[in-house]
Design a protein around this motif. Structure first.
Motif, PDB file in Angstrom:
ATOM      1  N   ILE A   2       0.851  -1.169   0.000  1.00 53.15           N
ATOM      2  CA  ILE A   2       0.000   0.000   0.000  1.00 53.15           C
ATOM      3  C   ILE A   2       0.895   1.230   0.000  1.00 53.15           C
ATOM      4  O   ILE A   2       1.809   1.333   0.798  1.00 53.15           O
ATOM      5  CB  ILE A   2      -0.898   0.041   1.250  1.00 53.15           C
ATOM      6  CG1 ILE A   2      -1.724  -1.238   1.387  1.00 53.15           C
ATOM      7  CG2 ILE A   2      -1.786   1.258   1.258  1.00 53.15           C
ATOM      8  CD1 ILE A   2      -2.809  -1.430   0.398  1.00 53.15           C
ATOM      9  N   LYS A   3       0.617   2.166  -0.884  1.00 50.72           N
ATOM     10  CA  LYS A   3       1.346   3.425  -0.907  1.00 50.72           C
ATOM     11  C   LYS A   3       0.330   4.547  -0.866  1.00 50.72           C
ATOM     12  O   LYS A   3      -0.641   4.542  -1.615  1.00 50.72           O
ATOM     13  CB  LYS A   3       2.197   3.532  -2.177  1.00 50.72           C
ATOM     14  CG  LYS A   3       2.978   4.813  -2.260  1.00 50.72           C
ATOM     15  CD  LYS A   3       3.771   4.883  -3.544  1.00 50.72           C
ATOM     16  CE  LYS A   3       4.462   6.227  -3.625  1.00 50.72           C
ATOM     17  NZ  LYS A   3       5.072   6.435  -4.931  1.00 50.72           N
ATOM     18  N   GLU A   4       0.533   5.519   0.035  1.00 46.90           N
ATOM     19  CA  GLU A   4      -0.395   6.630   0.177  1.00 46.90           C
ATOM     20  C   GLU A   4       0.184   7.888  -0.441  1.00 46.90           C
ATOM     21  O   GLU A   4       1.358   8.167  -0.304  1.00 46.90           O
ATOM     22  CB  GLU A   4      -0.673   6.925   1.651  1.00 46.90           C
ATOM     23  CG  GLU A   4      -1.403   5.853   2.371  1.00 46.90           C
ATOM     24  CD  GLU A   4      -1.748   6.253   3.783  1.00 46.90           C
ATOM     25  OE1 GLU A   4      -1.826   7.450   4.069  1.00 46.90           O
ATOM     26  OE2 GLU A   4      -1.939   5.352   4.598  1.00 46.90           O
ATOM     27  N   LYS A  17      -5.095   8.971  -1.924  1.00 50.59           N
ATOM     28  CA  LYS A  17      -5.022   7.977  -2.985  1.00 50.59           C
ATOM     29  C   LYS A  17      -4.057   6.878  -2.548  1.00 50.59           C
ATOM     30  O   LYS A  17      -2.936   7.160  -2.141  1.00 50.59           O
ATOM     31  CB  LYS A  17      -4.529   8.626  -4.268  1.00 50.59           C
ATOM     32  CG  LYS A  17      -4.624   7.753  -5.474  1.00 50.59           C
ATOM     33  CD  LYS A  17      -4.297   8.558  -6.713  1.00 50.59           C
ATOM     34  CE  LYS A  17      -4.686   7.774  -7.934  1.00 50.59           C
ATOM     35  NZ  LYS A  17      -4.519   8.580  -9.137  1.00 50.59           N
ATOM     36  N   HIS A  18      -4.519   5.642  -2.607  1.00 51.37           N
ATOM     37  CA  HIS A  18      -3.750   4.492  -2.151  1.00 51.37           C
ATOM     38  C   HIS A  18      -3.458   3.576  -3.336  1.00 51.37           C
ATOM     39  O   HIS A  18      -4.383   3.203  -4.063  1.00 51.37           O
ATOM     40  CB  HIS A  18      -4.541   3.693  -1.108  1.00 51.37           C
ATOM     41  CG  HIS A  18      -5.079   4.536  -0.012  1.00 51.37           C
ATOM     42  ND1 HIS A  18      -4.338   4.878   1.088  1.00 51.37           N
ATOM     43  CD2 HIS A  18      -6.278   5.130   0.138  1.00 51.37           C
ATOM     44  CE1 HIS A  18      -5.061   5.643   1.873  1.00 51.37           C
ATOM     45  NE2 HIS A  18      -6.242   5.816   1.317  1.00 51.37           N
ATOM     46  N   SER A  19      -2.216   3.225  -3.530  1.00 50.04           N
ATOM     47  CA  SER A  19      -1.843   2.236  -4.537  1.00 50.04           C
ATOM     48  C   SER A  19      -1.958   0.869  -3.884  1.00 50.04           C
ATOM     49  O   SER A  19      -1.432   0.649  -2.800  1.00 50.04           O
ATOM     50  CB  SER A  19      -0.413   2.474  -5.010  1.00 50.04           C
ATOM     51  OG  SER A  19      -0.327   3.712  -5.667  1.00 50.04           O
ATOM     52  N   VAL A  20      -2.680  -0.036  -4.527  1.00 45.68           N
ATOM     53  CA  VAL A  20      -2.895  -1.372  -3.971  1.00 45.68           C
ATOM     54  C   VAL A  20      -2.631  -2.426  -5.044  1.00 45.68           C
ATOM     55  O   VAL A  20      -2.595  -2.120  -6.236  1.00 45.68           O
ATOM     56  CB  VAL A  20      -4.332  -1.533  -3.413  1.00 45.68           C
ATOM     57  CG1 VAL A  20      -4.585  -0.564  -2.276  1.00 45.68           C
ATOM     58  CG2 VAL A  20      -5.369  -1.361  -4.495  1.00 45.68           C
ATOM     59  N   SER A  28      -5.314   1.876  -8.025  1.00 43.66           N
ATOM     60  CA  SER A  28      -5.354   2.844  -6.931  1.00 43.66           C
ATOM     61  C   SER A  28      -6.780   3.039  -6.459  1.00 43.66           C
ATOM     62  O   SER A  28      -7.733   2.831  -7.206  1.00 43.66           O
ATOM     63  CB  SER A  28      -4.752   4.187  -7.363  1.00 43.66           C
ATOM     64  OG  SER A  28      -5.515   4.752  -8.404  1.00 43.66           O
ATOM     65  N   ARG A  33      -9.765  10.167   4.475  1.00 41.85           N
ATOM     66  CA  ARG A  33      -8.889   9.637   5.524  1.00 41.85           C
ATOM     67  C   ARG A  33      -9.675   8.837   6.566  1.00 41.85           C
ATOM     68  O   ARG A  33      -9.245   7.774   7.004  1.00 41.85           O
ATOM     69  CB  ARG A  33      -8.109  10.748   6.213  1.00 41.85           C
ATOM     70  CG  ARG A  33      -7.195  10.182   7.317  1.00 41.85           C
ATOM     71  CD  ARG A  33      -6.199  11.148   7.857  1.00 41.85           C
ATOM     72  NE  ARG A  33      -5.243  11.620   6.884  1.00 41.85           N
ATOM     73  CZ  ARG A  33      -4.193  10.909   6.437  1.00 41.85           C
ATOM     74  NH1 ARG A  33      -3.989   9.691   6.866  1.00 41.85           N
ATOM     75  NH2 ARG A  33      -3.361  11.419   5.570  1.00 41.85           N
ATOM     76  N   TRP A  36     -10.469   5.442   5.319  1.00 44.63           N
ATOM     77  CA  TRP A  36      -9.252   4.638   5.267  1.00 44.63           C
ATOM     78  C   TRP A  36      -8.866   4.145   6.658  1.00 44.63           C
ATOM     79  O   TRP A  36      -8.521   2.974   6.828  1.00 44.63           O
ATOM     80  CB  TRP A  36      -8.120   5.449   4.646  1.00 44.63           C
ATOM     81  CG  TRP A  36      -6.879   4.642   4.471  1.00 44.63           C
ATOM     82  CD1 TRP A  36      -5.715   4.805   5.143  1.00 44.63           C
ATOM     83  CD2 TRP A  36      -6.666   3.543   3.594  1.00 44.63           C
ATOM     84  NE1 TRP A  36      -4.794   3.873   4.737  1.00 44.63           N
ATOM     85  CE2 TRP A  36      -5.354   3.083   3.790  1.00 44.63           C
ATOM     86  CE3 TRP A  36      -7.470   2.882   2.672  1.00 44.63           C
ATOM     87  CZ2 TRP A  36      -4.816   2.003   3.091  1.00 44.63           C
ATOM     88  CZ3 TRP A  36      -6.935   1.804   1.968  1.00 44.63           C
ATOM     89  CH2 TRP A  36      -5.628   1.388   2.188  1.00 44.63           C
ATOM     90  N   GLN A  40      -8.686   0.238   7.744  1.00 44.91           N
ATOM     91  CA  GLN A  40      -7.489  -0.381   8.317  1.00 44.91           C
ATOM     92  C   GLN A  40      -7.823  -1.105   9.620  1.00 44.91           C
ATOM     93  O   GLN A  40      -7.331  -2.212   9.866  1.00 44.91           O
ATOM     94  CB  GLN A  40      -6.410   0.674   8.571  1.00 44.91           C
ATOM     95  CG  GLN A  40      -5.758   1.186   7.317  1.00 44.91           C
ATOM     96  CD  GLN A  40      -4.763   2.289   7.614  1.00 44.91           C
ATOM     97  OE1 GLN A  40      -5.099   3.293   8.224  1.00 44.91           O
ATOM     98  NE2 GLN A  40      -3.539   2.097   7.166  1.00 44.91           N
TER      99      GLN A  40
END
Length: 85
Positions: A2-4, A17-20, A28, A33, A36, A40
């Motif tokens: 995951i990259k934010e 935006k989250h890369s998944v 993405s 927030r 998210w 989580q």
């Protein structure tokens, strides 16, 4: 993985935006927030990684992935509220 990345906005309305990775496919997801954060927490409670939970949601969703995740979070909150009655 995951990259934010952050977009403009205030803390309560900030869209992240989250890369998944879903079954090896990179995409993405854009979520507020708060959604998210709650998502989580759900993954942690279920003992799943974020990608595992996203993959489960992706397999049964109708519509876009971001909306499906928001609806998942909403359903969990509604279930919790029913249980507290």
């Amino acid at each position: 993985m995951i990259k934010e990345t952050s977009s403009a906005g205030t803390a309560s309305t900030e869209i992240i935006k989250h890369s998944v990775s879903i079954a090896g496919h990179r995409t993405s997801v854009s979520l507020e927030r708060k959604f998210w954060d709650l998502f989580q927490e759900s993954a942690k409670r279920k003992g799943l990684s974020l990608n595992e939970l996203i993959t489960e949601i992706d397999a049964t969703r109708q519509g876009n992935l971001s909306s499906a995740i928001r609806l998942f979070v909403l359903e969990e909150l509604l279930e919790k509220a029913r249980d507290q009655r």
